[in-house]
Write an enzyme that holds these catalytic residues in place. Structure first.
Site, PDB file in Angstrom:
ATOM      1  N   HIS A  91      -2.613   4.352  -1.502  1.00 33.40           N
ATOM      2  CA  HIS A  91      -2.904   4.629  -2.914  1.00 33.40           C
ATOM      3  C   HIS A  91      -2.520   6.079  -3.222  1.00 33.40           C
ATOM      4  O   HIS A  91      -2.838   6.979  -2.440  1.00 33.40           O
ATOM      5  CB  HIS A  91      -4.389   4.410  -3.206  1.00 33.40           C
ATOM      6  N   ASP A 106      -8.861  -1.369  -4.498  1.00 30.84           N
ATOM      7  CA  ASP A 106      -8.990   0.035  -4.081  1.00 30.84           C
ATOM      8  C   ASP A 106     -10.394   0.423  -3.609  1.00 30.84           C
ATOM      9  O   ASP A 106     -10.761   1.594  -3.624  1.00 30.84           O
ATOM     10  CB  ASP A 106      -8.554   0.998  -5.198  1.00 30.84           C
ATOM     11  N   ASN A 113       8.898   3.798   0.609  1.00 29.59           N
ATOM     12  CA  ASN A 113       7.947   3.736   1.727  1.00 29.59           C
ATOM     13  C   ASN A 113       8.336   2.637   2.702  1.00 29.59           C
ATOM     14  O   ASN A 113       8.255   2.816   3.913  1.00 29.59           O
ATOM     15  CB  ASN A 113       6.520   3.494   1.216  1.00 29.59           C
ATOM     16  N   ASN A 145      -3.664  -0.619   2.610  1.00 32.95           N
ATOM     17  CA  ASN A 145      -2.968  -0.259   1.382  1.00 32.95           C
ATOM     18  C   ASN A 145      -2.845   1.253   1.310  1.00 32.95           C
ATOM     19  O   ASN A 145      -3.684   1.979   1.844  1.00 32.95           O
ATOM     20  CB  ASN A 145      -3.758  -0.775   0.165  1.00 32.95           C
ATOM     21  N   LEU A 151      -3.098  -8.148  -6.921  1.00 34.47           N
ATOM     22  CA  LEU A 151      -4.276  -8.254  -6.060  1.00 34.47           C
ATOM     23  C   LEU A 151      -4.002  -9.296  -4.982  1.00 34.47           C
ATOM     24  O   LEU A 151      -3.377 -10.323  -5.239  1.00 34.47           O
ATOM     25  CB  LEU A 151      -5.500  -8.665  -6.870  1.00 34.47           C
ATOM     26  N   ILE A 152      -4.470  -9.016  -3.798  1.00 33.30           N
ATOM     27  CA  ILE A 152      -4.301  -9.931  -2.682  1.00 33.30           C
ATOM     28  C   ILE A 152      -5.369 -11.022  -2.778  1.00 33.30           C
ATOM     29  O   ILE A 152      -6.556 -10.720  -2.953  1.00 33.30           O
ATOM     30  CB  ILE A 152      -4.435  -9.180  -1.336  1.00 33.30           C
ATOM     31  N   GLU A 210       3.001  14.106  -4.088  1.00 31.35           N
ATOM     32  CA  GLU A 210       2.237  13.035  -3.457  1.00 31.35           C
ATOM     33  C   GLU A 210       3.159  12.153  -2.615  1.00 31.35           C
ATOM     34  O   GLU A 210       2.818  11.753  -1.498  1.00 31.35           O
ATOM     35  CB  GLU A 210       1.506  12.211  -4.530  1.00 31.35           C
ATOM     36  N   LEU A 252       1.748  -4.367  -6.030  1.00 33.31           N
ATOM     37  CA  LEU A 252       0.911  -4.291  -7.225  1.00 33.31           C
ATOM     38  C   LEU A 252      -0.102  -5.423  -7.401  1.00 33.31           C
ATOM     39  O   LEU A 252      -1.221  -5.163  -7.825  1.00 33.31           O
ATOM     40  CB  LEU A 252       1.794  -4.181  -8.472  1.00 33.31           C
ATOM     41  N   GLY A 259      10.890   0.642  -2.936  1.00 30.29           N
ATOM     42  CA  GLY A 259      10.777   0.501  -1.492  1.00 30.29           C
ATOM     43  C   GLY A 259      11.093   1.725  -0.658  1.00 30.29           C
ATOM     44  O   GLY A 259      11.487   1.584   0.497  1.00 30.29           O
TER      45      GLY A 259
END
Length: 189
Positions: A103, A144, A13, A101, A86-87, A169, A84, A11
């Site tokens: 990535h 994605d 972010n 999202n 899928l919605i 990143e 992680l 967490g």
């Protein structure tokens, strides 16, 4: 605008977003949702006074659980920040163009099922890429594949380890992700 932050891991972010939007005149982190009860993101959110909820797979895929939860906190926008699973389609339909999202790569490269976190950074290193970055995109039923909203790049050297790539990143995420959210919401609402 009340936002929900969906997380699966530590967490960083999530914490960055909560701090960025603390006392914001228009954007309020109102709920942090995790699919994992032991996600450290929940601790971070609670320390910062943001309510949390744990939604195991059965709850995530149950509209009678998820939609009332989001209504309870008057959620108008959803941010996936290290989420992680899928919605489910019903949630995407309930929040059309109101769910994004982040990535850890420059999509369309290194996206799709199974491509998250260190898997992405390992693939970037193995391919000998000279740059990587982060992508913010709209959430769609295809993993994605949503329209790209913003991308930020960072140069890589051949000496960079997978950990170096991940850190470079991650710094982009910390710097840019809150500002991208703010810009999206200032245009939409």
């Amino acid at each position: 605008m009340n936002i929900a932050i969906f997380v699966s891991g530590s967490g960083t972010n999530c914490e960055n977003l909560i701090k960025y939007f603390t006392d914001h005149e228009r954007i309020h982190p109102a709920l942090v949702v995790s699919n994992k009860p032991d996600a450290y993101a929940l601790v971070r959110a609670e320390r910062l006074g943001v309510p949390t909820a744990v939604t195991p797979k059965a709850d995530l895929h149950n509209p009678d659980v998820m939609l009332p939860l989001l209504r309870k906190y008057d959620i108008g926008f959803i941010v996936l920040a290290g989420w992680l699973p899928l919605i489910p389609d019903f949630l995407i339909e309930a929040y059309p163009h109101k769910m994004i999202n982040i990535h850890p790569a420059l999509l369309p490269k290194y996206g799709g099922k199974g491509m998250w976190g260190h898997h992405v950074h390992e693939a970037v290193k193995a391919a000998g890429e000279t740059e990587t970055g982060m992508t913010v995109h709209w959430v769609t039923p295809v993993c994605d594949a949503g329209e790209i909203i913003a991308q930020f790049r960072v140069a890589l050297s051949t000496d960079d380890t997978v950990e170096d790539i991940a850190e470079k990143e991650h710094q982009l995420e910390m710097q840019h992700f809150p500002k991208v959210i703010e810009e999206i919401l200032s245009k939409q609402f």
